[in-house]
Design an enzyme around this catalytic site. Structure first.
Site, mmCIF file in Angstrom:
data_model
loop_
_atom_site.group_PDB
_atom_site.id
_atom_site.type_symbol
_atom_site.label_atom_id
_atom_site.label_comp_id
_atom_site.label_asym_id
_atom_site.label_seq_id
_atom_site.Cartn_x
_atom_site.Cartn_y
_atom_site.Cartn_z
ATOM 1 N N ARG A 111 17.788 59.439 56.431
ATOM 2 C CA ARG A 111 17.156 59.248 55.128
ATOM 3 C C ARG A 111 18.184 58.735 54.136
ATOM 4 O O ARG A 111 19.326 59.219 54.108
ATOM 5 C CB ARG A 111 16.598 60.563 54.579
ATOM 6 C CG ARG A 111 15.572 61.275 55.427
ATOM 7 C CD ARG A 111 15.266 62.638 54.823
ATOM 8 N NE ARG A 111 14.459 63.483 55.704
ATOM 9 C CZ ARG A 111 14.359 64.806 55.577
ATOM 10 N NH1 ARG A 111 15.024 65.420 54.590
ATOM 11 N NH2 ARG A 111 13.621 65.507 56.409
ATOM 12 N N HIS B 251 20.397 64.721 57.257
ATOM 13 C CA HIS B 251 19.638 63.481 57.400
ATOM 14 C C HIS B 251 20.318 62.319 56.670
ATOM 15 O O HIS B 251 20.148 61.159 57.052
ATOM 16 C CB HIS B 251 18.219 63.672 56.869
ATOM 17 C CG HIS B 251 17.367 64.567 57.716
ATOM 18 N ND1 HIS B 251 16.772 64.158 58.884
ATOM 19 C CD2 HIS B 251 17.025 65.879 57.563
ATOM 20 C CE1 HIS B 251 16.093 65.157 59.424
ATOM 21 N NE2 HIS B 251 16.230 66.215 58.635
ATOM 22 N N ASP C 44 14.409 65.870 63.129
ATOM 23 C CA ASP C 44 13.428 66.940 63.060
ATOM 24 C C ASP C 44 12.439 66.729 64.200
ATOM 25 O O ASP C 44 11.925 65.615 64.388
ATOM 26 C CB ASP C 44 12.696 66.939 61.723
ATOM 27 C CG ASP C 44 13.579 67.382 60.569
ATOM 28 O OD1 ASP C 44 14.665 67.927 60.830
ATOM 29 O OD2 ASP C 44 13.176 67.168 59.395
ATOM 30 N N TYR D 11 13.962 80.296 60.086
ATOM 31 C CA TYR D 11 14.897 79.826 59.057
ATOM 32 C C TYR D 11 14.060 79.225 57.934
ATOM 33 O O TYR D 11 13.081 78.517 58.194
ATOM 34 C CB TYR D 11 15.852 78.774 59.630
ATOM 35 C CG TYR D 11 16.929 78.344 58.665
ATOM 36 C CD1 TYR D 11 18.061 79.134 58.485
ATOM 37 C CD2 TYR D 11 16.804 77.171 57.931
ATOM 38 C CE1 TYR D 11 19.054 78.755 57.586
ATOM 39 C CE2 TYR D 11 17.788 76.783 57.029
ATOM 40 C CZ TYR D 11 18.916 77.579 56.860
ATOM 41 O OH TYR D 11 19.899 77.203 55.964
ATOM 42 N N HIS E 19 11.606 75.962 57.947
ATOM 43 C CA HIS E 19 11.638 75.361 59.283
ATOM 44 C C HIS E 19 10.641 75.991 60.259
ATOM 45 O O HIS E 19 10.845 75.940 61.469
ATOM 46 C CB HIS E 19 13.052 75.436 59.859
ATOM 47 C CG HIS E 19 14.021 74.520 59.190
ATOM 48 N ND1 HIS E 19 14.497 74.751 57.916
ATOM 49 C CD2 HIS E 19 14.586 73.365 59.602
ATOM 50 C CE1 HIS E 19 15.330 73.781 57.574
ATOM 51 N NE2 HIS E 19 15.388 72.924 58.570
ATOM 52 N N ASP F 194 7.711 74.842 60.745
ATOM 53 C CA ASP F 194 6.836 73.800 61.294
ATOM 54 C C ASP F 194 7.602 72.709 62.038
ATOM 55 O O ASP F 194 7.033 71.694 62.440
ATOM 56 C CB ASP F 194 5.999 73.164 60.181
ATOM 57 C CG ASP F 194 6.858 72.495 59.105
ATOM 58 O OD1 ASP F 194 8.097 72.678 59.121
ATOM 59 O OD2 ASP F 194 6.290 71.795 58.244
ATOM 60 N N HIS F 195 8.911 72.901 62.227
ATOM 61 C CA HIS F 195 9.701 71.926 62.989
ATOM 62 C C HIS F 195 11.024 72.548 63.412
ATOM 63 O O HIS F 195 11.437 73.578 62.867
ATOM 64 C CB HIS F 195 9.952 70.651 62.172
ATOM 65 C CG HIS F 195 10.880 70.837 61.007
ATOM 66 N ND1 HIS F 195 10.476 71.374 59.794
ATOM 67 C CD2 HIS F 195 12.215 70.568 60.861
ATOM 68 C CE1 HIS F 195 11.494 71.410 58.957
ATOM 69 N NE2 HIS F 195 12.575 70.943 59.580
ATOM 70 N N HIS G 175 15.000 71.531 63.678
ATOM 71 C CA HIS G 175 15.982 70.546 63.209
ATOM 72 C C HIS G 175 17.234 70.627 64.084
ATOM 73 O O HIS G 175 17.742 71.719 64.364
ATOM 74 C CB HIS G 175 16.351 70.846 61.754
ATOM 75 C CG HIS G 175 17.524 70.069 61.253
ATOM 76 N ND1 HIS G 175 17.394 68.899 60.535
ATOM 77 C CD2 HIS G 175 18.872 70.288 61.370
ATOM 78 C CE1 HIS G 175 18.604 68.447 60.224
ATOM 79 N NE2 HIS G 175 19.506 69.267 60.726
#
Length: 245
Positions: free
Chosen positions: A170, A186, A193, A221, A224, A226-227, A229
């Site tokens: 990003r 990122h 992710d 954490y 986090h 939903d994903h 990292h």
């Protein structure tokens, strides 16, 4: 008359033999693609850019909790990673990067050096360029390539089922737009992710420990759930309390 007939026949036989000999000579040779071609067998004690290229591709095999430096020096850690790579693909496992090892790598990579199951577009789905982050565009893209090869190793260990990347590099503007942390990895291009799919987020987080990721954040954490990292930050930081790590 006999001699005249014999000479063309002999020429045809010799020509056929030369073709056969050429086929035999090439049968054991590695087939390179448009990315990079190794021109020598590599083993402990060797150094150079060809070692660096090898390390990028086997960095996902450092052993549980380990990290492989990409420094162009073929030391014991590189030999061990090559051995694990060879074992993973059913090759003679001796820690020496030979024709069979390179042939498997060629089969696993596209012409832009990315592994066949991942792409630069997947690791940069928020920007049109690799600029605007915390490092130069060239460094961000190189970091993303290293991430992809680690993900390729992880994917193979999980049975060669797809791993979905939802976010990679990003720019600062893009990071701000999605509410990313000010010091997000990122911005360096060295992170990804991952979404749940055939494997749970916890399975992804747990497996990442064996494939060279120094940063792992997952369920439990903050932010986090939903994903998962993963990144390769300078020092190790793992936290996915819901997954037992």
């Amino acid at each position: 008359m006999t001699i005249r007939l014999f000479r063309p026949l002999l020429a045809m036989v010799l020509f056929a033999m030369s073709l056969f000999a050429g086929t035999v000579a090439m049968a054991g040779a590695a087939h390179a693609d448009g990315c990079f071609t190794w021109t020598r067998t590599l083993a402990q004690g060797d150094s150079g850019s060809d070692v660096t290229q090898l390390q990028i591709r086997v960095a996902g095999y450092p052993g549980s909790g380990g990290l492989l430096g990409v420094d162009g020096a073929y030391g014991p850690a590189t030999a061990a990673a090559v051995t694990r790579f060879q074992q993973a693909y059913g090759l003679p496992a001796n820690g020496i990067a030979d024709t069979a090892t390179f042939s498997k790598i060629y089969a696993l990579q596209d012409n832009d050096c990315t592994p066949v199951n991942f792409s630069f577009a997947e690791l940069n789905n928020c920007n049109t360029t690799w600029s605007g982050g915390a490092v130069s565009a060239a460094t961000a893209k190189a970091n993303a390539l290293r991430t992809m090869w680690k993900l390729q190793a992880m994917r193979h260990a999980l049975g060669d089922v797809p791993i979905t990347v939802t976010s990679g590099f990003r720019s600062r503007a893009c990071n701000d737009a999605v509410g990313g942390a000010a010091d997000s990895r990122h911005l360096y291009g060295d992170s990804a992710d991952l979404a749940a799919g055939p494997h749970s987020l916890c399975k992804l987080a747990q497996q990442a420990r064996d494939h060279g990721f120094s940063g792992i954040l997952g369920p439990g954490y903050p932010g986090h759930n939903d994903h998962t990292h993963v990144d390769h930050r300078p020092s190790r930081f793992w936290s996915a309390p819901s997954c037992g790590i």
